[in-house]
Enzyme design. Structure first.
Site, short mmCIF file in Angstrom:
data_model
loop_
_atom_site.label_atom_id
_atom_site.label_comp_id
_atom_site.label_asym_id
_atom_site.label_seq_id
_atom_site.Cartn_x
_atom_site.Cartn_y
_atom_site.Cartn_z
N ARG A 39 0.83 -1.22 0.00
CA ARG A 39 0.00 0.00 0.00
C ARG A 39 0.86 1.26 0.00
O ARG A 39 0.53 2.24 -0.66
CB ARG A 39 -0.91 -0.07 1.23
CG ARG A 39 -1.69 1.15 1.59
CD ARG A 39 -2.91 1.34 0.71
NE ARG A 39 -3.73 2.40 1.24
CZ ARG A 39 -3.46 3.71 1.08
NH1 ARG A 39 -2.41 4.07 0.38
NH2 ARG A 39 -4.25 4.62 1.60
N ASP A 76 -13.38 -2.72 -3.10
CA ASP A 76 -14.22 -2.02 -2.13
C ASP A 76 -15.64 -1.99 -2.65
O ASP A 76 -15.87 -2.04 -3.87
CB ASP A 76 -13.72 -0.59 -1.88
CG ASP A 76 -14.22 -0.08 -0.54
OD1 ASP A 76 -13.52 -0.27 0.47
OD2 ASP A 76 -15.33 0.49 -0.49
N TYR A 153 -24.33 5.76 1.10
CA TYR A 153 -23.12 6.53 0.73
C TYR A 153 -23.44 7.57 -0.34
O TYR A 153 -22.91 8.68 -0.32
CB TYR A 153 -22.01 5.59 0.24
CG TYR A 153 -21.26 4.93 1.36
CD1 TYR A 153 -20.38 5.66 2.15
CD2 TYR A 153 -21.43 3.59 1.65
CE1 TYR A 153 -19.70 5.07 3.20
CE2 TYR A 153 -20.75 2.98 2.70
CZ TYR A 153 -19.89 3.73 3.47
OH TYR A 153 -19.22 3.14 4.51
O1 CP3 Z 1 -10.23 -8.26 2.91
C1 CP3 Z 1 -11.33 -7.92 2.47
O2 CP3 Z 1 -12.38 -8.08 3.13
C2 CP3 Z 1 -11.43 -7.40 1.05
C3 CP3 Z 1 -11.35 -6.01 0.90
C4 CP3 Z 1 -12.47 -5.06 1.34
C5 CP3 Z 1 -12.21 -3.68 1.57
N1 CP3 Z 1 -13.39 -3.06 1.77
C6 CP3 Z 1 -10.88 -3.05 1.52
C7 CP3 Z 1 -10.65 -1.78 2.23
C8 CP3 Z 1 -13.85 -5.26 1.49
C9 CP3 Z 1 -14.66 -6.54 1.42
C10 CP3 Z 1 -14.42 -3.99 1.76
C11 CP3 Z 1 -15.86 -3.77 1.92
C12 CP3 Z 1 -16.35 -2.49 2.44
N2 CP3 Z 1 -15.89 -1.24 2.16
C13 CP3 Z 1 -17.49 -2.36 3.29
C14 CP3 Z 1 -18.36 -3.50 3.75
C15 CP3 Z 1 -17.75 -4.27 4.85
C16 CP3 Z 1 -17.81 -3.60 6.18
O3 CP3 Z 1 -16.74 -3.39 6.75
O4 CP3 Z 1 -18.91 -3.30 6.65
C17 CP3 Z 1 -17.65 -0.99 3.55
C18 CP3 Z 1 -18.72 -0.38 4.41
C19 CP3 Z 1 -16.65 -0.29 2.81
C20 CP3 Z 1 -16.44 1.17 2.72
C21 CP3 Z 1 -15.13 1.57 3.27
N3 CP3 Z 1 -13.91 1.29 2.69
C22 CP3 Z 1 -14.89 2.32 4.44
C23 CP3 Z 1 -15.96 2.81 5.38
C24 CP3 Z 1 -13.51 2.50 4.53
C25 CP3 Z 1 -12.76 3.35 5.51
C26 CP3 Z 1 -12.70 2.76 6.85
C27 CP3 Z 1 -11.59 1.77 6.91
O5 CP3 Z 1 -11.83 0.63 7.32
O6 CP3 Z 1 -10.49 2.19 6.59
C28 CP3 Z 1 -12.91 1.79 3.45
C29 CP3 Z 1 -11.46 1.67 3.17
C30 CP3 Z 1 -10.89 0.32 2.95
N4 CP3 Z 1 -11.47 -0.69 2.25
C31 CP3 Z 1 -9.63 -0.12 3.43
C32 CP3 Z 1 -9.47 -1.44 2.98
C33 CP3 Z 1 -8.29 -2.32 3.17
C34 CP3 Z 1 -8.65 0.71 4.24
C35 CP3 Z 1 -7.98 1.77 3.43
C36 CP3 Z 1 -6.48 1.60 3.23
O7 CP3 Z 1 -5.91 0.52 3.43
O8 CP3 Z 1 -5.89 2.58 2.81
#
Ligand code: CP3
Length: 344
Positions: A39, A76, A153
């Site tokens: 990352r 995502d 969203y």
């Molecule tokens: O490993 C896995 O599960 C696969 C990857 C995955 C991500 N997001 C990567 C991610 C999956 C399945 C998701 C789904 C997702 N994204 C959901 C549904 C699951 C849940 O947790 O309820 C939701 C609501 C999102 C939206 C989202 N994406 C948010 C609210 C955020 C910010 C909060 C956070 O956890 O950081 C993300 C960012 C995100 N999606 C990251 C990752 C690895 C972190 C960002 C980073 O690494 O820079």
């Protein structure tokens, strides 16, 4: 083309298994230093998601490093609003932010129903690449957000504690809300079917904000769209995870899905009674993994006992928290793999 480890698929279909299979929501992500290394070489989160070689690499990490029974494609849920015409940015420390939101009928009309093979080709390429690299070791899970969660969203423009704007829209603009939910649903059906064409062995729909709706609003604006997805995505086992929607378990169990995800606040015994014929997934409280090894083992075993060996896919009750130590995650996984159910 046969999978070496198809435990999760068998558990989803309600078939016999030698042991309970396990994976973790958010397993591909910040808990792993190897993820953070990949990352940090990228401009931002979006670049990682949109670069198939890199998305493939971080998808494989938990399979190789943690020994989970399935991979979940690194992506995502927000790629759908993006492809429909509302670009997102992932702001460090804040989370997702949308510059434009949906306010009027004109905004809804302007949204596209994307062709997955063009607008979402980067996800499908990552799936094809990952399937090849996995070489049939474990199944690959595809996923999408549920229409209600994506809708929230699009209206809010980001995360929220109460989602009061999105909920207000349901009350003040119900016709338009249904139009928007229909458009999201159609895009999601096409997208999930394209993921299956690309090689996804099962799919999960995340309704992360189901729990902010009342039972009656969820019955009107949540479940009917999940039903459409379940009826039109038919070739692989499907999991529905409606976080916080204990009240909806009975309705979800009437849908054409195989597995229902439980969060850690849901009672397993009650959930079993409400969901006859379904496999359940979950539901250890993610904070258990902050405890010492002995307490992780104890609570994981208690969870396994509550579910029984049939029709259970072990997981946490929501995504693994980013500051969880990978060693603790391994204790969780190993405990599940070594557990001997008394029924066996
Ligand atoms: O490993 C896995 O599960 C696969 C990857 C995955 C991500 N997001 C990567 C991610 C999956 C399945 C998701 C789904 C997702 N994204 C959901 C549904 C699951 C849940 O947790 O309820 C939701 C609501 C999102 C939206 C989202 N994406 C948010 C609210 C955020 C910010 C909060 C956070 O956890 O950081 C993300 C960012 C995100 N999606 C990251 C990752 C690895 C972190 C960002 C980073 O690494 O820079």
């Amino acid at each position: 083309m046969k999978l070496e480890n198809d435990l999760i698929l068998r558990a989803a279909r309600g078939e016999e298994v030698e042991r309970t299979p396990v994976w973790l929501m958010r397993q591909a992500g910040r808990i792993l230093p190897e993820y953070r290394a990949v990352r940090s070489g990228m401009r931002d989160f979006r670049e990682l998601v949109e670069t198939p070689e890199k998305a493939c690499e971080v998808t494989l990490q938990p399979v190789d490093l943690l020994g989970v029974d399935a991979a979940i494609i690194f992506s995502d849920i927000l790629v759908i609003p993006d492809a429909m015409g509302l670009p997102y940015a992932m702001v460090p420390g804040t989370g997702p932010v949308f510059e434009q939101t949906i306010k009027s009928a004109k905004d809804v009309d302007a949204l596209a129903i994307p062709d997955p093979e063009t607008e979402l080709k980067y996800v499908l390429d990552a799936i094809r690449m990952t399937k090849k690299e996995l070489n049939n070791r474990v199944p690959l899970i595809g996923f999408a957000g549920a229409p209600w969660t994506i809708f929230s969203y699009m209206i809010e423009g980001g995360g929220s504690k109460t989602f009061s704007k999105a909920r207000k829209f349901l009350v003040t603009e119900p016709v338009l809300a249904h139009q928007l939910l229909s458009k999201i649903t159609e895009s999601t059906i096409n997208y999930l079917n394209a993921q299956i064409d690309a090689g996804a062995d099962m799919v999960q729909v995340f309704d992360s904000w189901a729990g902010v709706l009342s039972p009656s609003l969820y019955a009107e604006f949540g479940t009917p769209y999940l039903k459409r997805i379940c009826d039109e995505v038919t070739r692989v086992p499907k999991t529905l995870f409606a976080k916080g929607a204990y009240f909806a378990l009975k309705d979800l169990a009437s849908l054409n899905c195989n597995t229902i995800g439980l969060d850690w606040q849901m009672d397993v015994q009650n959930a079993r009674e409400l969901t006859p014929g379904k496999t359940l997934q979950g539901n250890l409280d993610p904070v258990v993994l902050y405890g010492d090894e002995a307490s992780i083992v104890r609570q994981t075993e208690a969870m396994l006992q509550r579910f029984g060996v049939r029709r259970h896919i072990a997981n946490l009750g929501h995504g693994v928290y980013p500051d969880t130590e990978p060693e603790k995650v391994k204790v969780f996984i190993e405990t599940i793999k070594e557990y001997k159910h008394t029924e066996l």
